[in-house]
Design a protein around this motif. Structure first.
Motif, PDB file in Angstrom:
ATOM      1  N   HIS A  39      51.801 -34.162   2.732  1.00  0.00           N
ATOM      2  CA  HIS A  39      50.044 -34.429   4.192  1.00  0.00           C
ATOM      3  C   HIS A  39      49.816 -32.882   4.386  1.00  0.00           C
ATOM      4  O   HIS A  39      48.675 -32.104   4.219  1.00  0.00           O
ATOM      5  N   ALA A  40      50.756 -31.952   4.840  1.00  0.00           N
ATOM      6  CA  ALA A  40      50.895 -31.001   5.942  1.00  0.00           C
ATOM      7  C   ALA A  40      51.993 -30.096   4.346  1.00  0.00           C
ATOM      8  O   ALA A  40      53.041 -30.033   4.268  1.00  0.00           O
ATOM      9  N   PRO A  41      51.256 -28.929   3.465  1.00  0.00           N
ATOM     10  CA  PRO A  41      52.015 -27.747   2.455  1.00  0.00           C
ATOM     11  C   PRO A  41      53.365 -27.754   3.083  1.00  0.00           C
ATOM     12  O   PRO A  41      54.081 -26.456   2.861  1.00  0.00           O
ATOM     13  N   ALA A  42      52.724 -26.992   4.840  1.00  0.00           N
ATOM     14  CA  ALA A  42      54.185 -26.193   5.851  1.00  0.00           C
ATOM     15  C   ALA A  42      55.023 -26.918   5.659  1.00  0.00           C
ATOM     16  O   ALA A  42      56.738 -26.695   6.045  1.00  0.00           O
ATOM     17  N   ILE A  43      55.124 -28.604   5.420  1.00  0.00           N
ATOM     18  CA  ILE A  43      56.801 -29.384   5.122  1.00  0.00           C
ATOM     19  C   ILE A  43      57.303 -29.066   3.869  1.00  0.00           C
ATOM     20  O   ILE A  43      58.713 -28.732   4.117  1.00  0.00           O
ATOM     21  N   GLU A  44      56.474 -28.172   3.294  1.00  0.00           N
ATOM     22  CA  GLU A  44      57.685 -27.411   2.447  1.00  0.00           C
ATOM     23  C   GLU A  44      59.100 -26.690   2.382  1.00  0.00           C
ATOM     24  O   GLU A  44      60.486 -26.528   2.614  1.00  0.00           O
TER      25      GLU A  44
END
Ligand code: R5P
Length: 312
Positions: free
Chosen positions: A131-136
Protein backbone atom coordinates in the motif's frame (compact mmCIF):
# COMPACT_ATOMS: atom_id res chain seq x y z
CA UNK A 1 21.93 -20.40 -4.21
CA UNK A 2 22.98 -24.06 -4.09
CA UNK A 3 20.16 -25.54 -1.96
CA UNK A 4 17.22 -27.22 -3.68
CA UNK A 5 14.03 -25.23 -4.17
CA UNK A 6 11.15 -26.17 -1.84
CA UNK A 7 7.85 -24.31 -1.67
CA UNK A 8 5.30 -24.54 1.14
CA UNK A 9 1.99 -22.77 1.65
CA UNK A 10 -0.54 -22.09 4.38
CA UNK A 11 -4.30 -22.24 3.92
CA UNK A 12 -4.84 -18.66 2.71
CA UNK A 13 -4.96 -19.14 -1.05
CA UNK A 14 -4.49 -22.77 -2.20
CA UNK A 15 -5.49 -22.04 -5.80
CA UNK A 16 -2.85 -19.36 -6.27
CA UNK A 17 -0.22 -21.63 -4.69
CA UNK A 18 -1.23 -24.45 -7.08
CA UNK A 19 -1.08 -22.10 -10.08
CA UNK A 20 2.39 -20.90 -9.07
CA UNK A 21 3.56 -24.50 -8.70
CA UNK A 22 2.11 -25.38 -12.11
CA UNK A 23 4.20 -22.54 -13.57
CA UNK A 24 7.29 -23.79 -11.72
CA UNK A 25 6.59 -27.37 -12.80
CA UNK A 26 7.27 -28.79 -9.34
CA UNK A 27 4.94 -30.01 -6.54
CA UNK A 28 4.25 -28.09 -3.33
CA UNK A 29 6.17 -29.24 -0.25
CA UNK A 30 4.14 -31.54 1.98
CA UNK A 31 3.11 -30.00 5.29
CA UNK A 32 0.40 -30.19 7.90
CA UNK A 33 -1.17 -26.78 8.44
CA UNK A 34 -4.20 -26.91 10.69
CA UNK A 35 -5.41 -26.27 14.22
CA UNK A 36 -5.07 -27.90 17.61
CA UNK A 37 -8.31 -28.61 19.47
CA UNK A 38 -7.65 -25.57 21.68
CA UNK A 39 -7.75 -23.25 18.66
CA UNK A 40 -3.99 -22.74 18.30
CA UNK A 41 -2.46 -22.97 14.84
CA UNK A 42 -0.61 -26.22 14.17
CA UNK A 43 2.19 -26.67 11.63
CA UNK A 44 4.49 -29.55 10.73
CA UNK A 45 6.66 -29.78 7.64
CA UNK A 46 6.52 -33.32 6.28
CA UNK A 47 9.69 -33.03 4.22
CA UNK A 48 13.36 -32.58 5.01
CA UNK A 49 14.34 -28.94 4.34
CA UNK A 50 17.93 -29.05 5.66
CA UNK A 51 20.09 -26.87 3.39
CA UNK A 52 17.12 -26.02 1.12
CA UNK A 53 16.06 -22.73 -0.46
CA UNK A 54 12.58 -22.54 1.06
CA UNK A 55 9.74 -20.30 -0.17
CA UNK A 56 6.55 -19.90 1.88
CA UNK A 57 3.55 -18.64 -0.09
CA UNK A 58 0.91 -17.00 2.09
CA UNK A 59 -1.46 -14.14 1.32
CA UNK A 60 -2.57 -12.14 4.36
CA UNK A 61 -6.24 -12.18 3.45
CA UNK A 62 -9.18 -12.60 5.84
CA UNK A 63 -8.90 -14.11 8.49
CA UNK A 64 -5.77 -11.97 8.46
CA UNK A 65 -4.32 -12.78 11.88
CA UNK A 66 -4.80 -16.51 11.43
CA UNK A 67 -3.04 -16.46 8.05
CA UNK A 68 -0.24 -14.32 9.48
CA UNK A 69 0.23 -16.84 12.31
CA UNK A 70 0.39 -19.73 9.83
CA UNK A 71 3.06 -17.85 7.88
CA UNK A 72 5.12 -17.18 11.03
CA UNK A 73 4.91 -20.79 12.19
CA UNK A 74 5.86 -22.26 8.79
CA UNK A 75 8.87 -19.93 8.67
CA UNK A 76 9.83 -20.86 12.24
CA UNK A 77 9.51 -24.58 11.45
CA UNK A 78 11.70 -24.24 8.34
CA UNK A 79 14.35 -22.24 10.24
CA UNK A 80 14.47 -24.77 13.11
CA UNK A 81 14.76 -27.55 10.52
CA UNK A 82 17.92 -25.88 9.12
CA UNK A 83 16.65 -24.45 5.81
CA UNK A 84 19.52 -22.56 4.17
CA UNK A 85 17.35 -19.60 3.15
CA UNK A 86 13.68 -18.74 3.69
CA UNK A 87 11.70 -16.35 1.50
CA UNK A 88 8.23 -15.25 2.61
CA UNK A 89 6.13 -14.87 -0.55
CA UNK A 90 3.30 -12.54 0.46
CA UNK A 91 1.09 -11.69 -2.53
CA UNK A 92 -1.02 -9.36 -0.34
CA UNK A 93 0.58 -7.70 2.69
CA UNK A 94 -2.14 -6.76 5.20
CA UNK A 95 -1.98 -4.10 7.92
CA UNK A 96 -0.34 -1.92 5.26
CA UNK A 97 -2.82 0.92 5.72
CA UNK A 98 -1.67 1.15 9.35
CA UNK A 99 1.79 2.31 8.30
CA UNK A 100 1.75 5.49 10.38
CA UNK A 101 -0.06 6.95 13.34
CA UNK A 102 -2.99 9.13 12.38
CA UNK A 103 -3.56 10.17 15.98
CA UNK A 104 -1.97 9.56 19.37
CA UNK A 105 -1.85 6.18 21.12
CA UNK A 106 -2.17 4.13 17.90
CA UNK A 107 0.17 1.30 16.85
CA UNK A 108 2.15 1.19 13.61
CA UNK A 109 0.91 -2.26 12.67
CA UNK A 110 2.70 -2.53 9.30
CA UNK A 111 6.04 -2.16 11.10
CA UNK A 112 5.12 -4.66 13.83
CA UNK A 113 4.16 -7.28 11.20
CA UNK A 114 7.47 -6.69 9.39
CA UNK A 115 9.31 -7.21 12.71
CA UNK A 116 7.40 -10.46 13.33
CA UNK A 117 8.25 -11.87 9.89
CA UNK A 118 11.93 -11.02 10.40
CA UNK A 119 11.92 -12.41 13.95
CA UNK A 120 10.33 -15.68 12.78
CA UNK A 121 13.37 -16.24 10.59
CA UNK A 122 12.58 -15.04 7.04
CA UNK A 123 15.69 -14.06 5.08
CA UNK A 124 13.81 -12.30 2.28
CA UNK A 125 10.33 -11.13 1.35
CA UNK A 126 8.68 -11.22 -2.06
CA UNK A 127 5.48 -9.19 -2.28
CA UNK A 128 3.20 -7.30 -4.66
CA UNK A 129 2.11 -3.64 -4.50
CA UNK A 130 2.57 -2.66 -0.88
CA UNK A 131 0.00 0.00 0.00
CA UNK A 132 2.88 2.39 0.79
CA UNK A 133 6.24 1.66 -0.89
CA UNK A 134 8.04 2.92 2.24
CA UNK A 135 6.90 -0.26 4.06
CA UNK A 136 9.79 -1.97 2.25
CA UNK A 137 12.05 -0.05 4.64
CA UNK A 138 10.22 -1.51 7.67
CA UNK A 139 12.06 -4.79 7.00
CA UNK A 140 15.72 -5.33 7.87
CA UNK A 141 15.91 -8.08 5.23
CA UNK A 142 15.78 -7.71 1.42
CA UNK A 143 12.31 -7.12 -0.06
CA UNK A 144 11.51 -7.80 -3.71
CA UNK A 145 8.53 -5.58 -4.38
CA UNK A 146 6.68 -6.50 -7.58
CA UNK A 147 4.15 -4.24 -9.25
CA UNK A 148 0.94 -5.39 -10.90
CA UNK A 149 0.36 -2.24 -13.00
CA UNK A 150 2.01 -3.82 -16.09
CA UNK A 151 -0.41 -6.79 -15.87
CA UNK A 152 -3.47 -4.58 -15.37
CA UNK A 153 -2.42 -2.21 -18.18
CA UNK A 154 -1.82 -5.16 -20.55
CA UNK A 155 -5.31 -6.49 -19.76
CA UNK A 156 -6.73 -3.04 -20.47
CA UNK A 157 -4.80 -2.67 -23.75
CA UNK A 158 -6.35 -5.95 -24.88
CA UNK A 159 -9.93 -5.30 -23.77
CA UNK A 160 -10.68 -1.58 -23.26
CA UNK A 161 -12.03 0.82 -25.88
CA UNK A 162 -9.72 3.42 -27.49
CA UNK A 163 -10.52 6.65 -25.71
CA UNK A 164 -9.51 6.10 -22.09
CA UNK A 165 -8.47 8.23 -19.15
CA UNK A 166 -6.58 6.84 -16.15
CA UNK A 167 -8.06 8.20 -12.92
CA UNK A 168 -6.33 8.37 -9.56
CA UNK A 169 -9.03 8.22 -6.86
CA UNK A 170 -6.81 10.16 -4.43
CA UNK A 171 -3.62 12.20 -4.28
CA UNK A 172 -1.61 9.24 -2.95
CA UNK A 173 -2.32 7.14 -6.04
CA UNK A 174 -1.16 9.62 -8.71
CA UNK A 175 2.17 7.85 -9.45
CA UNK A 176 0.34 4.52 -9.95
CA UNK A 177 -2.29 6.10 -12.25
CA UNK A 178 0.45 7.94 -14.14
CA UNK A 179 2.28 4.66 -14.80
CA UNK A 180 -1.00 3.15 -16.00
CA UNK A 181 -1.54 6.20 -18.25
CA UNK A 182 1.89 5.79 -19.84
CA UNK A 183 1.40 2.04 -20.40
CA UNK A 184 -2.04 2.52 -21.99
CA UNK A 185 -1.33 5.75 -23.90
CA UNK A 186 -4.25 7.47 -22.18
CA UNK A 187 -4.75 10.80 -20.39
CA UNK A 188 -4.85 11.44 -16.62
CA UNK A 189 -7.46 12.69 -14.14
CA UNK A 190 -7.03 13.09 -10.40
CA UNK A 191 -9.75 13.05 -7.74
CA UNK A 192 -9.29 14.57 -4.35
CA UNK A 193 -10.90 12.55 -1.55
CA UNK A 194 -11.10 12.62 2.20
CA UNK A 195 -12.14 10.23 4.95
CA UNK A 196 -14.58 11.97 7.33
CA UNK A 197 -14.61 8.75 9.44
CA UNK A 198 -13.14 5.23 9.48
CA UNK A 199 -13.97 3.42 6.20
CA UNK A 200 -16.03 6.43 5.02
CA UNK A 201 -15.01 8.17 1.79
CA UNK A 202 -16.03 11.53 0.33
CA UNK A 203 -14.83 12.88 -3.02
CA UNK A 204 -14.14 16.60 -3.16
CA UNK A 205 -13.06 17.64 -6.66
CA UNK A 206 -11.51 16.32 -9.85
CA UNK A 207 -8.84 17.64 -12.22
CA UNK A 208 -8.99 16.31 -15.81
CA UNK A 209 -11.56 15.70 -18.54
CA UNK A 210 -13.50 12.42 -18.63
CA UNK A 211 -16.57 13.41 -20.70
CA UNK A 212 -17.38 10.86 -23.39
CA UNK A 213 -14.39 8.68 -22.37
CA UNK A 214 -13.84 5.37 -20.62
CA UNK A 215 -12.53 6.23 -17.17
CA UNK A 216 -10.28 3.66 -15.50
CA UNK A 217 -9.95 4.18 -11.76
CA UNK A 218 -6.51 2.83 -10.85
CA UNK A 219 -5.95 1.82 -7.21
CA UNK A 220 -3.82 -0.54 -5.13
CA UNK A 221 -6.74 -2.19 -3.35
CA UNK A 222 -10.50 -2.42 -3.19
CA UNK A 223 -11.49 -2.89 0.43
CA UNK A 224 -15.01 -1.65 1.27
CA UNK A 225 -15.22 -0.27 -2.31
CA UNK A 226 -16.28 3.08 -0.84
CA UNK A 227 -13.44 4.85 -2.68
CA UNK A 228 -14.47 3.30 -6.00
CA UNK A 229 -18.19 3.86 -5.59
CA UNK A 230 -17.85 7.56 -4.72
CA UNK A 231 -15.27 8.10 -7.47
CA UNK A 232 -17.58 6.37 -9.97
CA UNK A 233 -20.52 8.65 -9.02
CA UNK A 234 -18.37 11.71 -9.68
CA UNK A 235 -17.09 10.30 -12.99
CA UNK A 236 -20.64 9.55 -14.15
CA UNK A 237 -21.70 13.11 -13.17
CA UNK A 238 -18.81 14.46 -15.26
CA UNK A 239 -19.93 12.49 -18.31
CA UNK A 240 -17.68 9.41 -18.38
CA UNK A 241 -19.19 6.94 -20.84
CA UNK A 242 -17.87 3.75 -19.29
CA UNK A 243 -16.30 3.32 -15.84
CA UNK A 244 -13.76 0.60 -15.08
CA UNK A 245 -11.77 -0.05 -11.90
CA UNK A 246 -8.30 -1.62 -12.02
CA UNK A 247 -6.81 -2.63 -8.68
CA UNK A 248 -4.10 -5.03 -7.56
CA UNK A 249 -5.70 -6.39 -4.40
CA UNK A 250 -9.40 -7.30 -4.40
CA UNK A 251 -10.03 -7.44 -0.66
CA UNK A 252 -13.80 -7.00 -1.24
CA UNK A 253 -14.49 -6.54 2.48
CA UNK A 254 -17.98 -6.53 3.99
CA UNK A 255 -20.56 -5.70 1.28
CA UNK A 256 -18.06 -4.45 -1.30
CA UNK A 257 -19.28 -6.76 -4.08
CA UNK A 258 -22.89 -5.58 -3.56
CA UNK A 259 -21.80 -1.96 -3.52
CA UNK A 260 -19.89 -2.43 -6.78
CA UNK A 261 -22.90 -4.18 -8.29
CA UNK A 262 -25.17 -1.23 -7.45
CA UNK A 263 -22.62 1.42 -8.49
CA UNK A 264 -22.11 2.97 -11.94
CA UNK A 265 -18.92 0.86 -12.31
CA UNK A 266 -19.16 -1.31 -15.45
CA UNK A 267 -16.14 -3.60 -15.00
CA UNK A 268 -13.54 -4.33 -12.32
CA UNK A 269 -10.07 -5.70 -13.09
CA UNK A 270 -8.38 -7.22 -10.01
CA UNK A 271 -5.48 -9.61 -9.64
CA UNK A 272 -5.71 -12.87 -7.72
CA UNK A 273 -3.38 -11.91 -4.85
CA UNK A 274 -6.48 -12.56 -2.70
CA UNK A 275 -9.17 -15.18 -3.41
CA UNK A 276 -12.54 -13.77 -4.47
CA UNK A 277 -15.05 -14.06 -1.57
CA UNK A 278 -17.39 -17.04 -2.08
CA UNK A 279 -20.58 -14.93 -1.85
CA UNK A 280 -21.76 -11.78 -3.59
CA UNK A 281 -22.36 -10.65 -7.16
CA UNK A 282 -19.27 -11.09 -9.32
CA UNK A 283 -20.49 -10.48 -12.88
CA UNK A 284 -18.45 -7.28 -13.17
CA UNK A 285 -15.21 -8.80 -11.81
CA UNK A 286 -12.41 -9.87 -14.17
CA UNK A 287 -9.54 -11.63 -12.39
CA UNK A 288 -5.99 -11.43 -13.73
CA UNK A 289 -3.54 -13.92 -12.35
CA UNK A 290 -0.20 -13.01 -10.75
CA UNK A 291 0.89 -16.68 -10.70
CA UNK A 292 3.31 -16.46 -13.67
CA UNK A 293 4.81 -13.23 -12.26
CA UNK A 294 5.37 -14.76 -8.81
CA UNK A 295 6.67 -18.03 -10.26
CA UNK A 296 9.20 -16.16 -12.40
CA UNK A 297 10.29 -14.07 -9.39
CA UNK A 298 10.69 -17.20 -7.23
CA UNK A 299 12.82 -18.86 -9.91
CA UNK A 300 14.96 -15.75 -10.35
CA UNK A 301 15.50 -15.36 -6.59
CA UNK A 302 16.39 -19.05 -6.37
CA UNK A 303 18.96 -18.67 -9.16
CA UNK A 304 20.26 -15.36 -7.74
CA UNK A 305 19.18 -13.53 -10.90
CA UNK A 306 17.93 -9.97 -11.14
CA UNK A 307 14.18 -9.48 -11.05
CA UNK A 308 14.26 -6.00 -12.66
CA UNK A 309 13.28 -7.64 -15.95
CA UNK A 310 9.86 -8.34 -14.44
CA UNK A 311 9.05 -4.64 -14.36
CA UNK A 312 8.93 -4.18 -18.13
C1 R5P B 1 -6.26 4.37 -0.09
O1 R5P B 1 -5.31 5.07 0.20
C2 R5P B 1 -6.11 3.16 -0.96
O2 R5P B 1 -5.26 3.40 -2.02
C3 R5P B 1 -7.46 2.67 -1.46
O3 R5P B 1 -8.08 3.70 -2.20
C4 R5P B 1 -8.34 2.29 -0.32
O4 R5P B 1 -7.63 1.48 0.55
C5 R5P B 1 -9.57 1.55 -0.79
O5 R5P B 1 -10.35 1.26 0.35
P1 R5P B 1 -11.93 1.22 0.26
O6 R5P B 1 -12.26 0.26 -0.84
O7 R5P B 1 -12.36 0.75 1.62
O8 R5P B 1 -12.41 2.60 -0.03
Amino acid sequence: MDGRLQVFTGTSHPRLADDIMAELGTPLGRALVGKWKNGETRVKLDENVRGSDVFVIQSMCDPVDHHLMELLLIIDAARRASAARITAVIPYYAYAKQEKKTSGREPIAAKLVANLIGAAGADRVLTVDLHAPAIEGFFDIPVDHLRATPLLARHCNRSCPESIVAVSPDAGGVARAEEFRVRTGSSLAIISKRHPGPDVTETLEMVGDVAGKTAIIVDDMISTAGTLATAAELLRERGAEQIIAAATHGVFAANALDLIDRSPIDRVFATDTIPLPPDGPRDKIEMITVAPLLAEAIMRIHKDLSISALFT
